[in-house]
Design an enzyme around this catalytic site. Sequence first.
Site, PDB file in Angstrom:
ATOM      1  N   GLU A 175     -15.793 -51.026  21.219  1.00  0.00           N
ATOM      2  CA  GLU A 175     -15.436 -51.194  22.650  1.00  0.00           C
ATOM      3  C   GLU A 175     -15.022 -50.041  23.286  1.00  0.00           C
ATOM      4  O   GLU A 175     -15.152 -49.086  22.569  1.00  0.00           O
ATOM      5  CB  GLU A 175     -14.282 -51.660  22.375  1.00  0.00           C
ATOM      6  CG  GLU A 175     -14.079 -51.939  24.199  1.00  0.00           C
ATOM      7  CD  GLU A 175     -12.812 -53.750  23.748  1.00  0.00           C
ATOM      8  OE1 GLU A 175     -12.597 -54.579  23.813  1.00  0.00           O
ATOM      9  OE2 GLU A 175     -11.541 -52.845  24.062  1.00  0.00           O
TER      10      GLU A 175
ATOM     11  N   ARG B 137       0.929 -65.419  18.305  1.00  0.00           N
ATOM     12  CA  ARG B 137       2.238 -65.996  17.770  1.00  0.00           C
ATOM     13  C   ARG B 137       3.466 -64.602  18.747  1.00  0.00           C
ATOM     14  O   ARG B 137       2.982 -64.660  19.588  1.00  0.00           O
ATOM     15  CB  ARG B 137       1.771 -64.784  16.822  1.00  0.00           C
ATOM     16  CG  ARG B 137       1.697 -62.987  16.879  1.00  0.00           C
ATOM     17  CD  ARG B 137       1.855 -61.758  15.444  1.00  0.00           C
ATOM     18  NE  ARG B 137       1.299 -60.488  16.371  1.00  0.00           N
ATOM     19  CZ  ARG B 137       1.527 -59.853  16.335  1.00  0.00           C
ATOM     20  NH1 ARG B 137       2.256 -59.744  17.520  1.00  0.00           N
ATOM     21  NH2 ARG B 137       1.451 -58.873  17.026  1.00  0.00           N
TER      22      ARG B 137
END
Length: 659
Positions: free
Chosen positions: A200, A293
């Site tokens: 990236e 989560r």
Amino acid sequence: MFARLLIANRGEIAVRIIRACHALGIAAIVVYSEADRRALHVRLADEAVFIGSAPAPESYLRIEAIIEAALRSGAQAIHPGYGFLAERAAFARACRDAGLVFVGPPPEAIEALGDKIAARRLALATGVPVASGYHGADQSEETLAREAMRIGYPLLIKASAGGGGRGMRIVQSADELSAALESARREARAAFGDDTIFLEKLLIRPRHIEVQFLADAHGNCVHLFERECSIQRRHQKIVEETPSPALTPQQREMIGEAAVRLARAAGYVNAGTAEFLYDETDGRFAFLEVNTRLQVEHPVTEAVTGVDLVQLQIAIAGGARLPFRQEDLRQRGHAIEVRLCAEDPVTFLPTGGRLTRFNLPDDIRCDTGVETGDDVTLYYDSLLAKLIVRADDRSAAISTLRSALDRCVIDGVTTNLPLLRAIAGHPAFSAGELTTDFLNVHQVTQHLPVPLPAPNEVLLAAALADVQLLASGRAATHDPWGALGPWRMLRADMPLHYRDDAGERYVRITEHDNEWRISIDGASYTVERLTAHLDHLVLRMADGRIERFGMTRDGSAWCIEWRGQRFRLVHAALDVERLGAAGHSHSRAGLEAPMPGAIARILVREGDRVAAHQPLVVLEAMKMEHIVAAPHDGIVLRVPYAVGALVAKGALLVELEEG
């Protein structure tokens, strides 16, 4: 709703979930490893089930052991917390196959969003902006090198699975790529069991902005606004707040809608977080990842929205609808959270030991998994507690935070408390000038208070306390000073070796009649011991002064109070050769482990010539790698350990002869 719920985690988050369960009238069952037999989450739970030895792969990462514990204890649901198995689709699927409810998203959503490569593809498909990069299936080094040239340096290597900065490397040039790929893959494989990586483009000085969202099984999905998480070390957050001081109302609405769009496209249910990088120079966002989560920093969202995210997680898992719509939610006031960790505030290396004093303010929210007297192990994450403050505005919240940090008193374990105090007091933090390189740009660690060496009087007290302990026969064989051997009071000359916050300290102590003659760094003292107990010591100095010391034994250390100050002296193994007749010998340099860990790689052999700063050993601790390098040119005399060996902090990893 459930009658019994098992928590597949430990520490602070396990305690947080226990309290949510009790508020809902649910019995909380926990699992624990050998290292956590007496942990706070075990003490607070309604029931605790042993699942294995201390290393996480042999306990908290054992899916079959956790499922068995849930079934045997009669639990109907499992909450994974964060870390460990929280983002493993295989775990969510195993729960479902066993007839247990997984308090989190369905495995299909975890696979769609928890894998960073899959999440980038979904973001592109749903019109959410992403940074340029490569996320292809071809993981060969040739392809990655070619794609890196296309993307341009500097860039990031990132692990596709998991998070927390593990498996992430910054690469500045093509020369660094190969070694960085190998290291990132190895770390990702150890932490997540998956070494798939992607590339990236590295954004220079961005802000890290994330959005909390909630979705139920009935098609409802909302966001609970953003959190600013820009201040980080080792790509891991240490300060989080909401609202972000940088966003306009329009940007807040835009980024929130993007997060909800992603969640809907993935068929998401329960709590999740979409993370973005924000470039203030052009006002653009770039999607990073989705954490499938609960987040460590969820309390700041709770503080400004009045929503209990853990209770809602459990309710949604039980089939409940969201109790509000998007238009019902508001941000009220400003909240800041800091992470108090057992780690060196300058190097960020994890530390451990026994908390001989752990006093946190009682007028703010403190989420913690430890208390005074608890042991801090190096097997797991270094987080000790989270301090959360809320006020009507950001300025008032910062003032409250500074006051709270000043009132923290922690002994026995080195923590990052000095770093948190420095951040909270920094003018750039007050001004809201937050970027992911905040610590480096403002050189925060370089301006921390310099630790002062323990005064010689404190060393006198430690040496005499060790004499008493050994003479009384109360030194257990497993204690570090058990290495002193059969020495007793009648020995004429006793060398001792300590470490304090300022470095190495060497002491020689000799008994003569009723007095003790002690040499410290070339200075000589004669003292008379007037009173000696395990908790205090009174000495008469040669000039007639009476000095009193408070003594607390903490594993391999003495915590000593003297003249209103506290000092900690770690008792190291004897090194008689190094002491020598003159007190020191510098012909050999022993490279010691900066923390307990496992030897991941050994890069040299006995007889090798090495240059200063050359990497010698790779040590793995807390699922992250730490390189031990040569302090100077030299020849490798000895490499005492093999790959895979577990070593203690201070263990000699390489013996190096200078020259």
